[in-house]
Scaffold this motif. Structure first.
Motif, PDB file in Angstrom:
ATOM      1  N   TYR A 130      51.365  50.512  45.362  1.00 34.99           N
ATOM      2  CA  TYR A 130      51.719  49.288  44.643  1.00 34.99           C
ATOM      3  C   TYR A 130      50.843  48.124  45.082  1.00 34.99           C
ATOM      4  N   ALA A 131      50.520  48.061  46.380  1.00 31.63           N
ATOM      5  CA  ALA A 131      49.657  46.975  46.880  1.00 31.63           C
ATOM      6  C   ALA A 131      48.263  47.068  46.246  1.00 31.63           C
ATOM      7  N   ILE A 132      47.742  48.296  46.141  1.00 30.27           N
ATOM      8  CA  ILE A 132      46.423  48.497  45.525  1.00 30.27           C
ATOM      9  C   ILE A 132      46.470  48.084  44.050  1.00 30.27           C
ATOM     10  N   ALA A 133      47.514  48.521  43.360  1.00 30.05           N
ATOM     11  CA  ALA A 133      47.632  48.219  41.931  1.00 30.05           C
ATOM     12  C   ALA A 133      47.722  46.708  41.691  1.00 30.05           C
ATOM     13  N   ARG A 134      48.538  46.051  42.506  1.00 32.66           N
ATOM     14  CA  ARG A 134      48.676  44.591  42.342  1.00 32.66           C
ATOM     15  C   ARG A 134      47.355  43.884  42.615  1.00 32.66           C
ATOM     16  N   ALA A 135      46.637  44.327  43.647  1.00 32.72           N
ATOM     17  CA  ALA A 135      45.338  43.713  43.969  1.00 32.72           C
ATOM     18  C   ALA A 135      44.363  43.910  42.807  1.00 32.72           C
ATOM     19  N   ASN A 136      44.397  45.091  42.194  1.00 33.16           N
ATOM     20  CA  ASN A 136      43.510  45.343  41.054  1.00 33.16           C
ATOM     21  C   ASN A 136      43.852  44.427  39.878  1.00 33.16           C
ATOM     22  N   GLU A 137      45.136  44.197  39.661  1.00 36.30           N
ATOM     23  CA  GLU A 137      45.519  43.313  38.550  1.00 36.30           C
ATOM     24  C   GLU A 137      45.118  41.864  38.830  1.00 36.30           C
ATOM     25  N   VAL A 138      45.267  41.434  40.074  1.00 40.09           N
ATOM     26  CA  VAL A 138      44.809  40.085  40.442  1.00 40.09           C
ATOM     27  C   VAL A 138      43.296  39.975  40.213  1.00 40.09           C
ATOM     28  N   LEU A 139      42.573  41.017  40.623  1.00 35.09           N
ATOM     29  CA  LEU A 139      41.112  41.018  40.454  1.00 35.09           C
ATOM     30  C   LEU A 139      40.744  40.984  38.964  1.00 35.09           C
ATOM     31  N   MET A 140      41.458  41.762  38.139  1.00 37.45           N
ATOM     32  CA  MET A 140      41.183  41.727  36.693  1.00 37.45           C
ATOM     33  C   MET A 140      41.381  40.323  36.145  1.00 37.45           C
ATOM     34  N   ASP A 141      42.423  39.647  36.623  1.00 38.64           N
ATOM     35  CA  ASP A 141      42.692  38.296  36.122  1.00 38.64           C
ATOM     36  C   ASP A 141      41.657  37.279  36.596  1.00 38.64           C
ATOM     37  N   GLN A 142      40.920  37.617  37.650  1.00 37.91           N
ATOM     38  CA  GLN A 142      39.852  36.722  38.111  1.00 37.91           C
ATOM     39  C   GLN A 142      38.548  36.965  37.348  1.00 37.91           C
ATOM     40  N   CYS A 143      38.499  38.071  36.612  1.00 32.65           N
ATOM     41  CA  CYS A 143      37.248  38.445  35.938  1.00 32.65           C
ATOM     42  C   CYS A 143      37.220  37.974  34.486  1.00 32.65           C
ATOM     43  N   ASP A 144      35.995  37.838  33.962  1.00 28.45           N
ATOM     44  CA  ASP A 144      35.784  37.384  32.586  1.00 28.45           C
ATOM     45  C   ASP A 144      35.665  38.546  31.616  1.00 28.45           C
ATOM     46  N   ALA A 145      35.404  39.732  32.142  1.00 29.72           N
ATOM     47  CA  ALA A 145      35.147  40.895  31.284  1.00 29.72           C
ATOM     48  C   ALA A 145      35.292  42.146  32.145  1.00 29.72           C
ATOM     49  N   ALA A 146      35.264  43.310  31.485  1.00 26.22           N
ATOM     50  CA  ALA A 146      35.297  44.574  32.226  1.00 26.22           C
ATOM     51  C   ALA A 146      34.212  45.507  31.704  1.00 26.22           C
ATOM     52  N   ILE A 147      33.697  46.339  32.602  1.00 23.46           N
ATOM     53  CA  ILE A 147      32.845  47.463  32.209  1.00 23.46           C
ATOM     54  C   ILE A 147      33.546  48.714  32.706  1.00 23.46           C
ATOM     55  N   ALA A 148      33.934  49.589  31.749  1.00 23.07           N
ATOM     56  CA  ALA A 148      34.782  50.735  32.070  1.00 23.07           C
ATOM     57  C   ALA A 148      34.015  52.044  31.944  1.00 23.07           C
ATOM     58  N   ASN A 149      34.185  52.891  32.941  1.00 20.57           N
ATOM     59  CA  ASN A 149      33.568  54.221  32.957  1.00 20.57           C
ATOM     60  C   ASN A 149      34.474  55.203  32.198  1.00 20.57           C
ATOM     61  N   LEU A 150      34.001  55.648  31.034  1.00 25.53           N
ATOM     62  CA  LEU A 150      34.789  56.525  30.153  1.00 25.53           C
ATOM     63  C   LEU A 150      34.481  58.012  30.371  1.00 25.53           C
ATOM     64  N   THR A 151      33.659  58.321  31.358  1.00 25.24           N
ATOM     65  CA  THR A 151      33.272  59.708  31.640  1.00 25.24           C
ATOM     66  C   THR A 151      34.504  60.611  31.755  1.00 25.24           C
ATOM     67  N   PRO A 152      34.476  61.797  31.115  1.00 25.85           N
ATOM     68  CA  PRO A 152      35.627  62.699  31.158  1.00 25.85           C
ATOM     69  C   PRO A 152      36.102  62.958  32.582  1.00 25.85           C
TER      70      PRO A 152
END
Lengths: 202, 202
Positions: free
Chosen positions: A60-82
């Protein structure tokens, strides 16, 4: 006179966080971003204190940190590799939905060159079967009798549509199997496109 | 005197949209929701006109309609049942991220009883290998040398954390393989929990 402005912050989503050398791969991605004028943010870079937490509390701590980080960012680049099958990593798909819902541009790249339908065919242990009387966009089923989207897209239609609608784009690369989670050629092309788009908006 | 209030609207996310009898399964889910005081919204119920559109245009129209439907709903119930591998459907994962980002409660259920780590072990063609010197939460790798989260959770930590943080919960069921995408026992238990939670907030 020059004005120094902050570079756009970009959340780097993808299953490479599960690699043994994830920190190294993350640093290489951040370095590529920097070369293209972007401030890449890799999920593992958050300074989390996990000592003394139960495994579930750590998660849960990792997930929350990731969401905080997403909210600090302007955009995302996502790896869609299978990831463990023909489809992408669900954690990354979640993050695309999160950023899309925030109204932020999302870009995608894959180190597999085939669109979703052909990947499902290729990854299936048993041959696909024809679904009688079906729409041409869902004319085949897998062994679980689940129809396979045949829209010619790189991934599930929610993912591809979100990326396109957000102003992003998808880059499809091709690598050897053993380089599938570490090769950064398609990633760099994606960063180049993201940089162009994000610069044009400033 | 009684006051008639609208029932909470719940978006029904899941890979059963790919079934041949998806409309029927959707109707059964909506009926179960109604019995528990919820207004279930199944993605295939939107009256979309797809005639004359290219496959890609159809895909985008469906995706946009689903996003509009999500925005009309107060909560989501997501089917986390493994999809073409040990993990969940990426389209559904996307939708969990979308609803979570909107601040809406998300509930999950699965028709597979094992947590993620055990599913990866079970679904893997090759035995997992030990990752030397690793954290106990990522002590094993799959054949692609990707570490496997070992937090004891039902799915990727982003998914489980989002559901818990949103006020939702996850119900794990167990079915025969052939009923994996149609059995609605775990779904109904999830609806019951969602109904309780949504009623308590009104």
């Amino acid at each position: 006179m020059t004005r120094k402005t902050a570079r756009p912050k970009v959340y780097l989503a993808g299953p490479e966080v599960f690699l043994r050398n994830a920190v190294e791969v993350g640093a290489a991605k951040v370095e590529i971003c920097a070369r293209h004028g972007l401030d890449g943010k890799f999920p593992l870079d958050t300074a989390l204190k996990l000592d003394g937490l139960t495994p579930a509390e750590q998660a849960y701590a990792i997930a929350r940190a990731n969401e905080v980080l997403m909210d600090q960012c302007d955009a995302a680049i996502a790896n869609l590799t299978p990831f463990r099958g023909p489809g992408m990593d669900p954690g990354t798909a979640y993050e695309i939905g999160f950023m899309r819902s925030r109204g932020k541009p999302v870009f995608g790249y894959s180190n597999h060159h085939l669109p979703l339908f052909d990947r499902v065919r290729k990854f299936s242990a048993k041959p696909l079967t024809h679904r009688p009387g079906s729409e041409p966009t869902m004319a085949f089923e897998d062994a679980d009798r689940l129809g396979i989207e045949q829209f010619g897209l790189a991934e599930n239609l929610m993912i591809v549509s979100a990326i396109n609608d957000s102003g992003g784009t998808i880059v499809m690369g091709r690598t050897k199997r053993r380089d599938r989670y570490t090769d950064l050629v398609a990633f760099e092309e994606c960063v180049r496109k993201a940089s162009e788009m994000l610069e044009s908006k400033r």
